[in-house]
Design a protein around this motif. Structure first.
Motif, PDB file in Angstrom:
ATOM      1  N   PRO A   4      -3.570  29.374   9.725  1.00 11.48           N
ATOM      2  CA  PRO A   4      -2.535  28.365   9.171  1.00 11.48           C
ATOM      3  C   PRO A   4      -2.342  27.076  10.147  1.00 11.48           C
ATOM      4  N   ALA A   5      -2.632  27.474  11.427  1.00 13.03           N
ATOM      5  CA  ALA A   5      -2.693  26.514  12.480  1.00 13.03           C
ATOM      6  C   ALA A   5      -3.772  25.330  12.238  1.00 13.03           C
ATOM      7  N   ASP A   6      -5.072  25.786  11.602  1.00 16.78           N
ATOM      8  CA  ASP A   6      -5.913  25.035  11.581  1.00 16.78           C
ATOM      9  C   ASP A   6      -5.939  24.041  10.231  1.00 16.78           C
ATOM     10  N   LYS A   7      -4.536  24.001   9.570  1.00 12.42           N
ATOM     11  CA  LYS A   7      -4.696  23.227   8.258  1.00 12.42           C
ATOM     12  C   LYS A   7      -4.758  21.673   8.517  1.00 12.42           C
ATOM     13  N   GLU A   8      -5.394  20.997   7.600  1.00 13.64           N
ATOM     14  CA  GLU A   8      -5.775  19.589   7.683  1.00 13.64           C
ATOM     15  C   GLU A   8      -4.671  18.900   6.880  1.00 13.64           C
ATOM     16  N   VAL A   9      -4.133  17.647   7.287  1.00 16.88           N
ATOM     17  CA  VAL A   9      -3.490  16.535   6.592  1.00 16.88           C
ATOM     18  C   VAL A   9      -4.214  15.356   6.343  1.00 16.88           C
ATOM     19  N   TRP A  10      -4.251  14.952   5.059  1.00 17.48           N
ATOM     20  CA  TRP A  10      -4.760  13.842   4.817  1.00 17.48           C
ATOM     21  C   TRP A  10      -3.885  12.828   4.397  1.00 17.48           C
ATOM     22  N   LEU A  11      -4.342  11.559   4.448  1.00 18.82           N
ATOM     23  CA  LEU A  11      -3.496  10.423   4.044  1.00 18.82           C
ATOM     24  C   LEU A  11      -4.263   9.647   3.209  1.00 18.82           C
ATOM     25  N   LEU A  12      -3.916   9.603   1.744  1.00 19.96           N
ATOM     26  CA  LEU A  12      -4.908   8.596   0.875  1.00 19.96           C
ATOM     27  C   LEU A  12      -3.913   7.361   0.447  1.00 19.96           C
ATOM     28  N   LYS A  29     -12.716  15.795  -5.406  1.00 20.42           N
ATOM     29  CA  LYS A  29     -14.134  15.373  -4.753  1.00 20.42           C
ATOM     30  C   LYS A  29     -14.513  14.957  -3.748  1.00 20.42           C
ATOM     31  N   ILE A  30     -13.452  14.413  -2.947  1.00 16.66           N
ATOM     32  CA  ILE A  30     -13.746  14.057  -1.596  1.00 16.66           C
ATOM     33  C   ILE A  30     -14.399  15.199  -0.564  1.00 16.66           C
ATOM     34  N   PRO A  31     -15.322  15.067  -0.041  1.00 20.77           N
ATOM     35  CA  PRO A  31     -15.573  16.222   1.122  1.00 20.77           C
ATOM     36  C   PRO A  31     -14.685  16.577   1.765  1.00 20.77           C
ATOM     37  N   GLY A  32     -14.304  17.794   1.789  1.00 20.23           N
ATOM     38  CA  GLY A  32     -13.417  18.472   2.727  1.00 20.23           C
ATOM     39  C   GLY A  32     -11.798  18.335   1.857  1.00 20.23           C
ATOM     40  N   LEU A  33     -11.751  17.919   0.719  1.00 26.57           N
ATOM     41  CA  LEU A  33     -10.634  17.885  -0.013  1.00 26.57           C
ATOM     42  C   LEU A  33     -10.511  18.890  -1.162  1.00 26.57           C
ATOM     43  N   ALA A  34     -11.622  19.638  -1.276  1.00 22.04           N
ATOM     44  CA  ALA A  34     -11.460  20.646  -2.332  1.00 22.04           C
ATOM     45  C   ALA A  34     -10.305  21.516  -2.258  1.00 22.04           C
ATOM     46  N   GLY A  35      -9.662  21.945  -3.385  1.00 22.25           N
ATOM     47  CA  GLY A  35      -8.316  22.861  -3.260  1.00 22.25           C
ATOM     48  C   GLY A  35      -7.303  22.454  -2.545  1.00 22.25           C
ATOM     49  N   TYR A  36      -7.025  20.847  -2.260  1.00 22.02           N
ATOM     50  CA  TYR A  36      -5.956  20.482  -1.726  1.00 22.02           C
ATOM     51  C   TYR A  36      -4.729  20.496  -2.500  1.00 22.02           C
ATOM     52  N   ARG A  37      -3.573  20.511  -1.871  1.00 26.91           N
ATOM     53  CA  ARG A  37      -2.353  20.562  -2.463  1.00 26.91           C
ATOM     54  C   ARG A  37      -1.684  19.381  -2.046  1.00 26.91           C
ATOM     55  N   PHE A  38      -0.278  19.179  -2.622  1.00 23.00           N
ATOM     56  CA  PHE A  38       0.470  17.735  -1.938  1.00 23.00           C
ATOM     57  C   PHE A  38       1.314  18.444  -0.714  1.00 23.00           C
ATOM     58  N   ALA A  39       1.355  17.785   0.088  1.00 21.30           N
ATOM     59  CA  ALA A  39       1.963  18.220   1.533  1.00 21.30           C
ATOM     60  C   ALA A  39       3.591  18.348   1.169  1.00 21.30           C
ATOM     61  N   ASN A  40       4.056  19.179   1.995  1.00 17.63           N
ATOM     62  CA  ASN A  40       5.438  19.393   1.773  1.00 17.63           C
ATOM     63  C   ASN A  40       6.358  18.675   2.644  1.00 17.63           C
ATOM     64  N   GLU A  41       7.572  18.252   2.506  1.00 17.89           N
ATOM     65  CA  GLU A  41       8.373  17.504   3.415  1.00 17.89           C
ATOM     66  C   GLU A  41       8.204  17.848   4.988  1.00 17.89           C
ATOM     67  N   THR A  42       8.228  19.337   5.055  1.00 11.03           N
ATOM     68  CA  THR A  42       8.175  19.624   6.816  1.00 11.03           C
ATOM     69  C   THR A  42       6.940  19.417   7.233  1.00 11.03           C
ATOM     70  N   GLU A  43       5.717  19.311   6.444  1.00 11.69           N
ATOM     71  CA  GLU A  43       4.264  18.897   7.141  1.00 11.69           C
ATOM     72  C   GLU A  43       4.364  17.431   7.107  1.00 11.69           C
ATOM     73  N   VAL A  53       0.847  -1.180   0.033  1.00 11.79           N
ATOM     74  CA  VAL A  53       0.009  -0.175   0.056  1.00 11.79           C
ATOM     75  C   VAL A  53       0.900   1.258  -0.027  1.00 11.79           C
ATOM     76  N   LYS A  54       0.830   2.208  -0.980  1.00  8.76           N
ATOM     77  CA  LYS A  54       1.348   3.239  -1.099  1.00  8.76           C
ATOM     78  C   LYS A  54       0.719   4.299  -0.231  1.00  8.76           C
ATOM     79  N   SER A  55       1.412   5.364   0.174  1.00 12.61           N
ATOM     80  CA  SER A  55       0.880   6.477   0.957  1.00 12.61           C
ATOM     81  C   SER A  55       0.959   7.932   0.165  1.00 12.61           C
ATOM     82  N   ILE A  56      -0.176   8.742   0.065  1.00 15.63           N
ATOM     83  CA  ILE A  56      -0.086  10.119  -0.667  1.00 15.63           C
ATOM     84  C   ILE A  56      -0.535  10.964   0.306  1.00 15.63           C
ATOM     85  N   VAL A  57       0.157  11.989   0.867  1.00 18.67           N
ATOM     86  CA  VAL A  57      -0.057  12.940   1.886  1.00 18.67           C
ATOM     87  C   VAL A  57      -0.615  14.282   1.196  1.00 18.67           C
ATOM     88  N   LEU A  58      -1.813  14.619   1.315  1.00 20.50           N
ATOM     89  CA  LEU A  58      -2.400  15.955   1.082  1.00 20.50           C
ATOM     90  C   LEU A  58      -2.595  17.057   2.112  1.00 20.50           C
TER      91      LEU A  58
END
Length: 574
Positions: free
Chosen positions: A290-298, A313-327, A278-283
């Motif tokens: 900024p302190a309220d940002k959400e991190v998702w694992l797909l 199109k997943i509820p809550g993921l509109a406008g997502y970006r790929f997480a950076n290494e610091t996050e 299983v591969k992990s993709i972080v969004l």
């Protein structure tokens, strides 16, 4: 048309900046001339093809009951601001100011303008349904214009817009346009496929794309050979590979995987199939604070790829970006390569693809460098996830309609039909009065065909080492007459002139090459340009009372009695 009175400017070699077949051949055939990045002059030969495309489109739009108008290329910013697209369109929308400092857009499309027409002109339910269309220049400021007319900045498009009183009416208008598009592409003589599609930035509730099938196409088209199912890759539904989840059969074990950051390398080290990983993709989803940002694992199976449109199109993921290494380090405690859903440093939202949700004893990252978990199971080792279709389909997947397996082919998008609903009418307050005198929002549909893009797509589907092979309906000329020694043989000149006049009188789109070119150069020009039918008249054939006919796709000429030439050619054109 006599070639001596036309403009023919063929090249032996394509310019160095021409990248794909259609771009190279259109430049060599003298159909287009580059003016600037993504901007072309349509030369006389190319314009003849464009006019034939437009004529077919116009005839079928009129047949379908659409009404032609013409909307401006330059449009006031205020209309685009009403719908929010002045900002939403981003850099692709070319913005200009007039001498008074007022903002305008150079139109990439005309939803705002046509909705403004509707809100001022369509007042009563008695005026509905109505469909307006135009064939007009568009401009999109592409970041990287390329491939000639396939991805230019300035282009010609037919866009139509239907207005209905309710959803049922919209669906009927949509079907009428869908059927009209099928007739249009059949008349073009192109192999095409209509596929379900994502609406993208234009909005609305449903859409289909029309693609010309070509090995060089940018888009992957998914279809089931044994059913009617078809969709583009963005919209194709991926069913779970494993219909049910088997029970846990192995203990959860933290296993050393030194230096193995990719699923392929982990599977090889552990001597397991890639399909067990299983591969992990972080969004990341930004919030106002900024302190309220959400991190998702797909989570996807190791051999599958993320479908970014589906993810959005997943509820809550509109406008997502790929997480950076610091996050990633902050939330998981380790750099990318060893991430997984078990034992994250901070809480994350987990979404599993349908196939992953039905996996057992799978391998995933242990959130520690050089370690993975083997024998991971839902319910026992980690909570049941949110399940969603988030992957690209692959060849051989089960068709969502249950009628076979999926195949994939390449295509070039040349048309798109949308059910917009009230996306524009509500924001622009475009309403009509119903039978009770109450205002109701207009239900809209929109329907586009890339007129100039058709040229490139047709060539990508129809060419050989000699040049273009136009479908008969699109060719700049239907028939070319090639005389051997037109300026030297009176007999040749007399007979070919007679045939030319007879074909012209019969309504055949014919060109007589009276330039006095050598046969080899003359044939090469017309094979490059792609005229479907060629007639050669020479002294040798005339002595036997014959001319020569050769179709553009044929490898040898056919002798035809001179007296039968007109009827023979007309039969070929049917």
């Amino acid at each position: 048309m006599r070639a001596s009175r036309f403009f023919i400017s063929t090249l032996k070699e394509a310019p160095s900046d021409a990248e794909i077949v259609s771009h190279k051949l259109m430049m060599r055939a003298g159909m287009i001339k580059r003016l600037g990045s993504g901007i072309y002059t349509y030369m006389p030969m190319g314009l003849r093809v464009i006019r034939k495309v437009e004529a077919i489109v116009r005839e079928e739009m009129n047949r379908a009951g659409a009404i032609e108008l013409l909307m401006p290329v330059v449009q006031p910013a205020e209309l685009w601001q009403e719908t929010g697209r002045w900002d939403k369109m981003g850099a692709e929308l070319m913005r200009v100011k007039d001498r008074h400092g007022r903002d305008f857009a150079i139109q990439p499309t005309s939803e705002e303008v046509v909705t403004d027409v509707a809100r001022t002109e369509l007042r009563s339910y008695k005026q509905l349904p109505v469909n307006f269309y135009h064939i007009q220049t568009k401009f999109r400021d592409e970041r990287r214009p390329r491939f000639g007319l396939m991805r230019g900045r300035e282009f010609t498009m037919k866009d139509a817009y239907s207005f209905d009183r309710d959803v049922d009416g919209l669906k009927k208008s949509y079907q009428i346009m869908y059927d009209a598009y099928v007739r249009i592409f059949n008349r073009f003589g192109l192999q095409f496929r209509a596929v379900a599609a994502d609406n993208g930035a234009i909005g609305g509730s449903g859409s289909h794309e029309f693609h010309v099938i070509a090995a060089t196409g940018e888009d992957a088209l998914v279809y089931c050979p044994s059913s009617d199912y078809a969709a583009n890759m963005e919209a194709a539904e991926a069913v779970a590979v494993n219909a049910t989840r088997a029970p846990a059969g192995a203990p959860l074990t933290k296993t050393a995987t030194p230096g193995k950051a990719k699923c392929e390398a982990v599977a090889e080290l552990l001597q397991l199939p890639l399909t067990q990983t299983v591969k992990s993709i972080v969004l990341t989803v930004e919030k106002e604070k900024p302190a309220d940002k959400e991190v998702w694992l797909l989570l996807l199976r190791g051999d599958h790829e993320l479908n970014e449109v589906k993810a959005g199109k997943i509820p809550g993921l509109a406008g997502y970006r790929f997480a950076n290494e610091t996050e990633i380090v902050e939330w998981f405690g380790t750099p990318p390569g060893y991430l997984g859903p078990i034992g994250t440093k901070k809480s994350v939202k987990v979404v599993a693809d349908r196939t992953v949700a039905n996996m057992n004893d799978f391998v995933c990252g242990a959130n520690e460098a050089d370690f993975h978990f083997t024998g991971a199971n839902w319910g026992r080792d980690l909570p049941e996830p949110v399940v969603a279709d988030i992957r690209n389909v692959v060849e051989g997947d089960a068709s969502p309609d249950g009628k076979g397996v999926l195949a994939i082919q390449r295509g070039i998008e040349v048309g798109h039909v949308f059910q917009l609903g009230t996306a524009y009418s509500e924001s622009m307050k475009a309403t009509y009065l119903d039978e009770a005198g109450k205002p109701q929002p207009l239900q809209m549909g929109c329907y586009g065909i890339g007129v100039t893009r058709i040229l490139g797509a047709a060539i990508e589907q129809n060419f050989d080492d000699k040049g273009i092979i136009w479908p008969a309906a699109l060719a700049p000329f239907q028939v070319v007459l090639c005389p051997m020694g037109y300026d030297r043989s009176e007999a040749v000149k007399t007979e070919i002139d007679k045939l030319y006049e007879a074909l012209f009188a019969a309504g055949v789109d014919v060109v007589l090459d009276d330039r006095g070119e050598r046969p080899g150069a003359m044939f090469a020009d017309w094979e490059l340009i792609g005229v479907p039918h060629r007639i050669v008249v020479g002294d040798r054939g005339l002595k036997d009372g014959q001319i020569e006919y050769q179709g553009r796709r044929e490898t040898a000429a056919t002798a035809v009695p001179l007296g039968d030439a007109l009827a023979f050619i007309q039969a070929k054109l049917v």
